[in-house]
Design an enzyme around this catalytic site. Structure first.
Site, PDB file in Angstrom:
ATOM      1  N   ARG A 108      51.015  48.251  42.369  1.00 37.15           N
ATOM      2  CA  ARG A 108      50.357  46.934  42.501  1.00 37.15           C
ATOM      3  C   ARG A 108      50.170  46.410  41.081  1.00 37.15           C
ATOM      4  O   ARG A 108      49.484  47.038  40.267  1.00 37.15           O
ATOM      5  CB  ARG A 108      49.012  47.084  43.209  1.00 37.15           C
ATOM      6  CG  ARG A 108      48.144  45.835  43.087  1.00 37.15           C
ATOM      7  CD  ARG A 108      46.996  45.816  44.049  1.00 37.15           C
ATOM      8  NE  ARG A 108      47.480  45.541  45.392  1.00 37.15           N
ATOM      9  CZ  ARG A 108      46.698  45.172  46.412  1.00 37.15           C
ATOM     10  NH1 ARG A 108      45.402  45.042  46.240  1.00 37.15           N
ATOM     11  NH2 ARG A 108      47.221  44.944  47.594  1.00 37.15           N
ATOM     12  N   HIS A 118      54.140  40.129  48.353  1.00 40.25           N
ATOM     13  CA  HIS A 118      53.377  41.224  48.974  1.00 40.25           C
ATOM     14  C   HIS A 118      54.152  41.644  50.227  1.00 40.25           C
ATOM     15  O   HIS A 118      53.714  41.392  51.352  1.00 40.25           O
ATOM     16  CB  HIS A 118      51.973  40.709  49.312  1.00 40.25           C
ATOM     17  CG  HIS A 118      50.959  41.790  49.581  1.00 40.25           C
ATOM     18  ND1 HIS A 118      51.250  43.133  49.500  1.00 40.25           N
ATOM     19  CD2 HIS A 118      49.644  41.711  49.924  1.00 40.25           C
ATOM     20  CE1 HIS A 118      50.159  43.825  49.779  1.00 40.25           C
ATOM     21  NE2 HIS A 118      49.168  42.991  50.042  1.00 40.25           N
ATOM     22  N   GLN A 121      52.648  43.680  53.238  1.00 38.53           N
ATOM     23  CA  GLN A 121      51.708  42.892  54.034  1.00 38.53           C
ATOM     24  C   GLN A 121      52.452  42.091  55.097  1.00 38.53           C
ATOM     25  O   GLN A 121      52.069  42.094  56.277  1.00 38.53           O
ATOM     26  CB  GLN A 121      50.933  41.935  53.106  1.00 38.53           C
ATOM     27  CG  GLN A 121      49.920  41.085  53.824  1.00 38.53           C
ATOM     28  CD  GLN A 121      48.752  41.904  54.335  1.00 38.53           C
ATOM     29  OE1 GLN A 121      48.145  42.650  53.588  1.00 38.53           O
ATOM     30  NE2 GLN A 121      48.417  41.784  55.601  1.00 38.53           N
ATOM     31  N   ASP A 140      44.719  32.919  53.347  1.00 38.39           N
ATOM     32  CA  ASP A 140      44.432  33.941  52.330  1.00 38.39           C
ATOM     33  C   ASP A 140      43.407  33.324  51.380  1.00 38.39           C
ATOM     34  O   ASP A 140      43.131  32.115  51.450  1.00 38.39           O
ATOM     35  CB  ASP A 140      45.750  34.302  51.601  1.00 38.39           C
ATOM     36  CG  ASP A 140      45.592  35.427  50.583  1.00 38.39           C
ATOM     37  OD1 ASP A 140      44.543  36.119  50.598  1.00 38.39           O
ATOM     38  OD2 ASP A 140      46.518  35.616  49.760  1.00 38.39           O
ATOM     39  N   CYS A 193      45.304  38.332  55.495  1.00 38.41           N
ATOM     40  CA  CYS A 193      45.660  39.655  54.951  1.00 38.41           C
ATOM     41  C   CYS A 193      44.421  40.468  54.585  1.00 38.41           C
ATOM     42  O   CYS A 193      44.492  41.683  54.495  1.00 38.41           O
ATOM     43  CB  CYS A 193      46.568  39.482  53.732  1.00 38.41           C
ATOM     44  SG  CYS A 193      45.847  38.438  52.449  1.00 38.41           S
ATOM     45  N   ARG A 197      49.085  47.895  58.513  1.00 40.90           N
ATOM     46  CA  ARG A 197      49.569  48.271  57.176  1.00 40.90           C
ATOM     47  C   ARG A 197      49.958  49.748  57.192  1.00 40.90           C
ATOM     48  O   ARG A 197      50.996  50.146  56.657  1.00 40.90           O
ATOM     49  CB  ARG A 197      48.491  48.027  56.106  1.00 40.90           C
ATOM     50  CG  ARG A 197      48.147  46.557  55.859  1.00 40.90           C
ATOM     51  CD  ARG A 197      49.285  45.802  55.184  1.00 40.90           C
ATOM     52  NE  ARG A 197      49.677  46.404  53.928  1.00 40.90           N
ATOM     53  CZ  ARG A 197      49.053  46.231  52.752  1.00 40.90           C
ATOM     54  NH1 ARG A 197      48.025  45.412  52.674  1.00 40.90           N
ATOM     55  NH2 ARG A 197      49.474  46.822  51.649  1.00 40.90           N
TER      56      ARG A 197
HETATM   57  N1  NVA Z   1      46.698  36.648  47.347  1.00 39.96           N
HETATM   58  C1  NVA Z   1      45.756  37.737  47.254  1.00 39.96           C
HETATM   59  C2  NVA Z   1      46.119  38.829  48.222  1.00 39.96           C
HETATM   60  C3  NVA Z   1      45.181  39.993  48.234  1.00 39.96           C
HETATM   61  C4  NVA Z   1      45.610  41.072  49.190  1.00 39.96           C
HETATM   62  C5  NVA Z   1      45.736  38.261  45.835  1.00 39.96           C
HETATM   63  O1  NVA Z   1      46.805  38.379  45.228  1.00 39.96           O
HETATM   64  O2  NVA Z   1      44.647  38.546  45.321  1.00 39.96           O
HETATM   65  N1   CP Z   2      45.645  43.004  52.081  1.00 36.04           N
HETATM   66  C1   CP Z   2      45.586  43.822  51.036  1.00 36.04           C
HETATM   67  O1   CP Z   2      46.585  44.100  50.356  1.00 36.04           O
HETATM   68  O2   CP Z   2      44.345  44.343  50.799  1.00 36.04           O
HETATM   69  P1   CP Z   2      43.867  45.178  49.541  1.00 36.04           P
HETATM   70  O3   CP Z   2      43.817  44.239  48.368  1.00 36.04           O
HETATM   71  O4   CP Z   2      42.514  45.693  49.912  1.00 36.04           O
HETATM   72  O5   CP Z   2      44.853  46.298  49.283  1.00 36.04           O
END
Ligand code: NVA
Ligand code: CP
Length: 316
Positions: free
Chosen positions: A112, A139, A142, A233, A274, A302
């Protein structure tokens, strides 16, 4: 479980859904549903026995961290949490060197990151599979879990319409790529200036021609009419905390509340997110806690979707 076509290795890495085929997505859905059903019946699946996944996190996570770690454990292997800050990466060791070192210890790498190029560099230099656990660009895990969730609830995907209301971000990009491959029409409803990247939209318009998926980007919330799914989101993603106040102002007309859900004109429109949700901002409690909301099914999926992806990338 004997080896089936669902476990055929079709790719080394999963960086984005942009180059994933419909056949691969459908194979992941099939395997995920099989693993999910059998798990609930008490069957174990040591399909990755003795294998280990390095999990690099440059950003916070609840779902991704826990679902990948539990996925590896349920498959008979292990997941190793690595905080980007605590690694030598945080002190200047290169992504390329990190990829080569981790490849000597582990059977796969999930990461990540902020910059999507960190994922592609990891994939280039790692000799083991690399899975994107969220970048600023996409992502993919997801969206695989999300379309699996839609399939479970609606019993089909092709011909449905998903309206994503909010920021044209990483999650929006992956839903676009996935929808275009699967024949799901995707409408992105966002304030001007917050559209998804043009290159993503252009590719999805092209991909959609083959599957019947129609792609639309608009600032008009009336475009949710007829949607089978309303998705949102957070308005400020990780790394955009400094823009939070400005974004709350710019997105205020795009909140998913009962009024917006009613604009679909349908009673059975699913609500999806998500997560994590910022209740009271992009969605009201009333919607996220309503019978139409499947947000916790998405979170659960997930686990099952990623098990299918892990087996197809890291299995023998
Ligand atoms: N768009 C959000 C998704 C979190 C799972 C982010 O990147 O923070
Ligand atoms: N939806 C998602 O990726 O959640 P987290 O940021 O908790 O991993």
């Amino acid at each position: 479980m004997t080896k089936s076509k669902h476990m055929t290795k079709t790719r080394k890495d999963l960086a984005s859904l942009s180059d994933v085929t419909r056949a691969e997505l459908e194979a992941w859905f099939d395997l995920a549903l099989k693993l999910k059903t059998e798990l609930k019946a008490g069957k174990t699946h040591p399909l990755l026995a003795g294998k280990n996944l390095a999990m690099i996190f440059q950003k916070s996570s609840t779902r991704t961290r826990v679902s990948f770690e539990i996925a590896m454990r349920q498959l008979g292997g292990g997941g190793l949490y690595l905080s980007g800050n605590d690694m030598q990466l945080g002190r200047g060791e290169t992504i390329a060197d990190t990829a080569q070192v981790l490849s000597r210890y582990c059977d796969g790498i999930m990461a990540r990151v902020f910059a999507h190029s960190d994922i592609t560099t990891l994939a280039k230099y790692a000799t083991v599979p690399v899975i994107n656990g969220l970048s600023d660009y996409s992502h993919p895990c997801q969206a695989v879990a999300d379309y699996l969730t839609v399939l479970e609830h609606k019993k089909r995907l092709k011909g449905l319409t998903l309206a994503y209301v909010g920021d044209g971000n990483n999650v929006a990009h992956s839903l676009l790529f996935g929808g275009a491959k699967l024949g799901v029409s995707v409408t992105i409803v966002c304030p001007q200036g917050y559209e998804p990247q043009k290159s993503v939209v252009d590719q999805c318009v092209e991909d959609g021609k083959a599957t019947g998926s129609r792609i639309l980007v608009t600032s008009d919330t009336a475009a949710v009419k007829g949607a089978d799914v309303i998705y949102t989101d957070v308005w400020a993603s990780m790394g955009q905390e400094g823009e939070h106040a400005e974004r709350v102002r710019n997105f205020k007309d795009y909140q998913i509340n009962a009024g917006l859900m009613a604009k679909t004109g349908k009673k059975d429109t699913l609500f999806m997110h998500c997560l994590p949700a910022h209740r009271g901002e992009e969605v009201t409690d009333e919607v996220v806690d309503s019978p139409n909301s499947v947000v916790f099914d998405e979170a659960e999926n997930r686990l099952h979707a990623q098990k299918a992806i892990l087996v197809s990338l890291m299995g023998r």
